[in-house]
Design a protein around this motif. Sequence first.
Motif, PDB file in Angstrom:
ATOM      1  N   PHE A   7      45.118  47.936  36.063  1.00  0.00           N
ATOM      2  CA  PHE A   7      45.353  46.417  36.219  1.00  0.00           C
ATOM      3  C   PHE A   7      44.151  45.569  36.537  1.00  0.00           C
ATOM      4  CE2 PHE A   7      49.410  48.679  37.364  1.00  0.00           C
ATOM      5  CZ  PHE A   7      50.058  47.651  36.686  1.00  0.00           C
ATOM      6  N   THR A  11      43.177  42.350  34.419  1.00  0.00           N
ATOM      7  CA  THR A  11      42.758  41.077  35.063  1.00  0.00           C
ATOM      8  C   THR A  11      41.622  40.516  34.518  1.00  0.00           C
ATOM      9  OG1 THR A  11      44.019  41.777  37.150  1.00  0.00           O
ATOM     10  CG2 THR A  11      42.317  39.899  37.495  1.00  0.00           C
ATOM     11  N   TYR A  12      40.343  41.573  34.590  1.00  0.00           N
ATOM     12  CA  TYR A  12      39.194  40.931  34.178  1.00  0.00           C
ATOM     13  C   TYR A  12      39.198  40.386  32.890  1.00  0.00           C
ATOM     14  CZ  TYR A  12      34.154  41.058  33.358  1.00  0.00           C
ATOM     15  OH  TYR A  12      32.918  40.540  32.816  1.00  0.00           O
ATOM     16  N   VAL A  15      40.707  37.071  32.533  1.00  0.00           N
ATOM     17  CA  VAL A  15      39.790  36.172  33.380  1.00  0.00           C
ATOM     18  C   VAL A  15      38.872  35.608  32.037  1.00  0.00           C
ATOM     19  CG1 VAL A  15      37.767  35.810  34.582  1.00  0.00           C
ATOM     20  CG2 VAL A  15      39.860  36.756  35.353  1.00  0.00           C
ATOM     21  N   SER A  18      40.554  33.597  29.336  1.00  0.00           N
ATOM     22  CA  SER A  18      41.647  32.697  29.691  1.00  0.00           C
ATOM     23  C   SER A  18      41.341  31.229  29.474  1.00  0.00           C
ATOM     24  CB  SER A  18      41.576  32.731  31.054  1.00  0.00           C
ATOM     25  OG  SER A  18      40.484  32.255  31.724  1.00  0.00           O
ATOM     26  N   GLY A  48      40.685  35.633  39.611  1.00  0.00           N
ATOM     27  CA  GLY A  48      40.368  37.060  39.257  1.00  0.00           C
ATOM     28  C   GLY A  48      39.785  37.824  40.558  1.00  0.00           C
ATOM     29  N   ILE A  51      42.476  38.509  43.015  1.00  0.00           N
ATOM     30  CA  ILE A  51      43.246  39.585  42.544  1.00  0.00           C
ATOM     31  C   ILE A  51      42.776  41.210  42.621  1.00  0.00           C
ATOM     32  CG2 ILE A  51      44.830  40.402  40.681  1.00  0.00           C
ATOM     33  CD1 ILE A  51      45.082  37.601  40.021  1.00  0.00           C
ATOM     34  N   ILE A  52      41.639  40.930  41.949  1.00  0.00           N
ATOM     35  CA  ILE A  52      40.844  42.277  42.017  1.00  0.00           C
ATOM     36  C   ILE A  52      40.352  43.007  43.306  1.00  0.00           C
ATOM     37  CG2 ILE A  52      38.642  43.423  41.194  1.00  0.00           C
ATOM     38  CD1 ILE A  52      38.899  41.899  38.504  1.00  0.00           C
TER      39      ILE A  52
END
Length: 238
Positions: A7, A11-12, A15, A18, A48, A51-52
């Motif tokens: 995940f 996410t990275y 980012v 995006s 990001g 979240i990370i």
Amino acid sequence: MKKHYWFILLTYVLVLFSAPAGIPLLKWLGVDPGQIFGIWNIIAFSIGLIIILFLLRKDRGENDLRGEPASPASSAGWAFGGIFLAFFAQIIAANIETQLLGIPAGSENTQQIMEIVKSTPLMIFVVSIAGPILEEIVFRKILFGTIYKKTNFILAAVISSVIFAVVHGDPAHILLYSAMGFTFAFLYVKTKRIIVTIIAHLSMNTFVVIIQYVFADDIQKMLEEAEKLQSIIGGISL
């Protein structure tokens, strides 16, 4: 690989890619076109990072690498010394690129980033803080750490460092970025603490941004003079 690491990687990647979704939204909101790319990067990297770091809460107190982590004092020393070690590795790589491979000095990636920083000063947060933290988590803690568990230091460092270099989008200087990645992998193995590589990485980036931002004109003049001198020397036959 741990489930939440997937995940984090996702996410990275989101980012990084995006912009095509975010920039049209900012245009619709009437954001200044000259700042739109920098503002979106600030938004994307901030979200990001949150979240990370949230996903990493499960790893608190755990050590991904073999062996005991270095003491706080030793870690602080390696974090500080790692800044100079990274610069030294870059100097060696840069000389190999220019002297042996004939690649011109100066990174297009760095120049593009500095142009964005000049138009959107808050972009410094991405370059000096959010970016290095995310990169160390993704490329050292996850990619390097996962490969290292199954192979050895050299192979894990080379693979993760080359991927790290490719992601920077400057193919001509892949050796330069790989040397930096290799150095941070060494620091991670040496201390078993990802915070050490984060501190070294963000400190180095901050120093480079300050130098590029404050002395940009002087650096450009020095590069132009160096190119003139090189062409003069190259034209002399002995």
